[in-house]
Design a protein around this motif. Structure first.
Motif, short mmCIF file in Angstrom:
data_model
loop_
_atom_site.label_atom_id
_atom_site.label_comp_id
_atom_site.label_asym_id
_atom_site.label_seq_id
_atom_site.Cartn_x
_atom_site.Cartn_y
_atom_site.Cartn_z
N LEU A 90 0.84 -1.20 0.00
CA LEU A 90 0.00 0.00 0.00
C LEU A 90 0.88 1.26 0.00
CD1 LEU A 90 -3.01 0.79 0.15
CD2 LEU A 90 -2.72 0.96 2.63
N TYR A 91 0.58 2.16 -0.93
CA TYR A 91 1.33 3.42 -1.09
C TYR A 91 0.36 4.59 -1.15
CZ TYR A 91 5.66 1.09 -2.59
OH TYR A 91 6.81 0.34 -2.64
N LEU A 92 0.90 5.79 -1.08
CA LEU A 92 0.15 6.98 -1.45
C LEU A 92 0.37 7.18 -2.94
CD1 LEU A 92 0.98 9.46 1.47
CD2 LEU A 92 -1.15 8.19 1.07
N VAL A 93 -0.71 7.38 -3.69
CA VAL A 93 -0.65 7.59 -5.13
C VAL A 93 -1.51 8.81 -5.49
CG1 VAL A 93 -0.28 5.12 -5.59
CG2 VAL A 93 -2.60 6.05 -5.66
N ALA A 94 -1.36 9.29 -6.71
CA ALA A 94 -2.18 10.41 -7.18
C ALA A 94 -3.66 10.02 -7.15
CB ALA A 94 -1.77 10.81 -8.59
N LEU B 135 -2.72 3.12 10.72
CA LEU B 135 -2.08 3.21 9.40
C LEU B 135 -1.11 4.39 9.45
CD1 LEU B 135 -2.18 1.77 6.68
CD2 LEU B 135 -3.79 3.50 5.93
N TRP B 136 0.10 4.17 8.93
CA TRP B 136 1.19 5.13 9.13
C TRP B 136 2.11 5.16 7.92
CZ3 TRP B 136 6.40 3.58 10.64
CH2 TRP B 136 7.18 4.63 11.13
N PRO B 137 2.53 6.37 7.46
CA PRO B 137 3.50 6.46 6.36
C PRO B 137 4.90 6.15 6.88
CG PRO B 137 2.91 8.66 7.07
CD PRO B 137 2.09 7.69 7.89
N VAL B 138 5.54 5.17 6.34
CA VAL B 138 6.83 4.70 6.85
C VAL B 138 7.95 5.68 6.51
CG1 VAL B 138 8.52 2.85 6.74
CG2 VAL B 138 6.10 2.31 6.75
N ALA B 139 8.65 6.10 7.55
CA ALA B 139 9.88 6.90 7.44
C ALA B 139 9.75 8.09 6.50
CB ALA B 139 11.04 6.01 7.00
N SER B 140 8.63 8.79 6.59
CA SER B 140 8.48 9.97 5.76
C SER B 140 7.71 11.04 6.51
CB SER B 140 7.74 9.64 4.47
OG SER B 140 7.58 10.81 3.69
N ALA B 141 8.30 12.22 6.58
CA ALA B 141 7.63 13.34 7.22
C ALA B 141 6.75 14.08 6.23
CB ALA B 141 8.66 14.29 7.81
N SER B 142 6.94 13.84 4.93
CA SER B 142 6.15 14.53 3.92
C SER B 142 5.19 13.56 3.24
CB SER B 142 7.06 15.19 2.90
OG SER B 142 7.85 14.22 2.26
N LEU B 143 4.07 14.09 2.85
CA LEU B 143 3.06 13.29 2.16
C LEU B 143 3.20 13.51 0.67
CD1 LEU B 143 0.06 13.95 4.55
CD2 LEU B 143 1.54 11.94 4.44
N VAL B 144 3.87 12.56 0.01
CA VAL B 144 4.09 12.63 -1.42
C VAL B 144 3.75 11.28 -2.03
CG1 VAL B 144 5.87 14.43 -1.30
CG2 VAL B 144 6.53 12.03 -1.18
N SER B 145 3.46 11.28 -3.30
CA SER B 145 3.20 10.04 -4.01
C SER B 145 4.43 9.14 -3.91
CB SER B 145 2.88 10.34 -5.47
OG SER B 145 2.56 9.16 -6.16
N GLY B 146 4.21 7.87 -3.63
CA GLY B 146 5.30 6.91 -3.53
C GLY B 146 5.67 6.54 -2.12
N VAL B 147 5.14 7.24 -1.12
CA VAL B 147 5.40 6.88 0.28
C VAL B 147 4.60 5.63 0.59
CG1 VAL B 147 5.01 7.57 2.69
CG2 VAL B 147 5.90 9.21 1.03
N PHE B 148 5.26 4.60 1.16
CA PHE B 148 4.49 3.40 1.46
C PHE B 148 4.00 3.42 2.90
CE2 PHE B 148 8.49 1.42 2.85
CZ PHE B 148 8.08 0.52 3.81
N GLU C 261 -5.22 16.04 -0.21
CA GLU C 261 -6.32 15.35 -0.88
C GLU C 261 -6.02 14.97 -2.33
OE1 GLU C 261 -6.71 17.86 1.25
OE2 GLU C 261 -8.04 17.02 2.78
N HIS C 262 -4.90 15.46 -2.87
CA HIS C 262 -4.49 15.07 -4.22
C HIS C 262 -3.88 13.66 -4.21
CE1 HIS C 262 -0.90 16.68 -2.32
NE2 HIS C 262 -0.16 16.03 -3.21
N LEU C 263 -3.69 13.09 -3.01
CA LEU C 263 -3.17 11.73 -2.85
C LEU C 263 -4.24 10.83 -2.26
CD1 LEU C 263 0.27 12.63 -1.23
CD2 LEU C 263 -0.16 11.99 -3.62
N VAL C 264 -4.15 9.54 -2.56
CA VAL C 264 -5.05 8.54 -1.99
C VAL C 264 -4.26 7.26 -1.73
CG1 VAL C 264 -7.15 9.44 -3.10
CG2 VAL C 264 -5.79 7.70 -4.27
N LEU C 265 -4.87 6.36 -0.99
CA LEU C 265 -4.27 5.04 -0.81
C LEU C 265 -4.34 4.30 -2.13
CD1 LEU C 265 -5.88 3.94 2.59
CD2 LEU C 265 -3.82 5.28 2.20
N GLY C 266 -3.28 3.57 -2.45
CA GLY C 266 -3.25 2.82 -3.71
C GLY C 266 -2.02 1.93 -3.76
N PHE C 267 -1.67 1.54 -4.94
CA PHE C 267 -0.58 0.58 -5.13
C PHE C 267 0.37 1.08 -6.20
CE2 PHE C 267 -4.57 -1.37 -4.02
CZ PHE C 267 -4.25 -1.94 -2.80
N ARG C 268 1.63 0.75 -6.04
CA ARG C 268 2.62 1.11 -7.04
C ARG C 268 2.49 0.16 -8.22
NH1 ARG C 268 8.81 0.42 -5.93
NH2 ARG C 268 8.71 -1.18 -7.50
#
Length: 180
Positions: A3-7, A117-130, A158-165
């Motif tokens: 699970l990643y953040l995607v557009a 649910l937590w973004p691993v090792a990332s302080a920023s919310l960008v596409s590609g963060v798992f 809100e430009h990001l959503v849960l998704g898959f790479r």
């Protein structure tokens, strides 16, 4: 797939089958005076209401699939001294259950009750963060919003959503950049 953040408009975004019900879990539940007293007396311990089974994270976008723990056959890893586990796409029969709490955290219930649910090792919310589930609940954590289209976004991104790479997508992009 993990699970990643995607557009928000990505074809690999996760659209949840029970998103309306998941959104309703955020509403605070009225507790009896006895339940409130027990919570106060046990304020140093995390309490879980066993009557609240949460909503199954089954996907409409990927029929027969859901968001599952990827730690069924391997142990959880320790991150910040807390058990942490990757989550991803798997059979709907194994889908995790969750609810939104009053702080907009996506709480996992059932076998992994007490994790978020937590973004691993990332302080920023960008596409590609798992994303993973973790029992590390101290400090500020990502807040989520259930969108009207059945997707789930981080609040403020809100430009990001849960998704898959998409397999090979990062490698393809790297080749495009290198060939300029």
């Amino acid at each position: 797939p993990i699970l990643y953040l995607v557009a928000h408009d990505a074809p690999s975004r996760a659209v949840f089958k029970h998103f309306i019900e998941l959104n309703k879990t955020k509403k605070p539940q009225k507790k009896t005076a006895e339940e409130n007293s027990n919570i106060y007396q046990n304020s140093t311990q995390q309490t879980v209401d066993n009557r609240d089974t949460g909503i199954k994270l089954e996907l409409k976008s990927h029929p027969g699939m859901g968001i599952v723990s990827l730690c069924e056959n391997i142990p959880m890893v320790s991150f910040a001294n807390s058990p942490t586990c990757a989550v991803g796409l798997g059979p709907a029969s194994n889908a995790l259950t969750a609810k939104l709490n009053k702080d907009d955290h996506l709480l996992i219930l059932g076998k992994y009750s007490g994790s978020i649910l937590w973004p691993v090792a990332s302080a920023s919310l960008v596409s590609g963060v798992f994303l993973a589930i973790t029992f590390f609940t101290e400090g500020n954590h990502i807040r989520f919003k259930v969108n009207d289209d059945g997707t789930i976004s981080p609040i403020g991104a809100e430009h990001l959503v849960l998704g898959f790479r998409v397999p090979g997508s990062l490698e393809k992009r790297a080749c495009q950049v290198l060939n300029r």
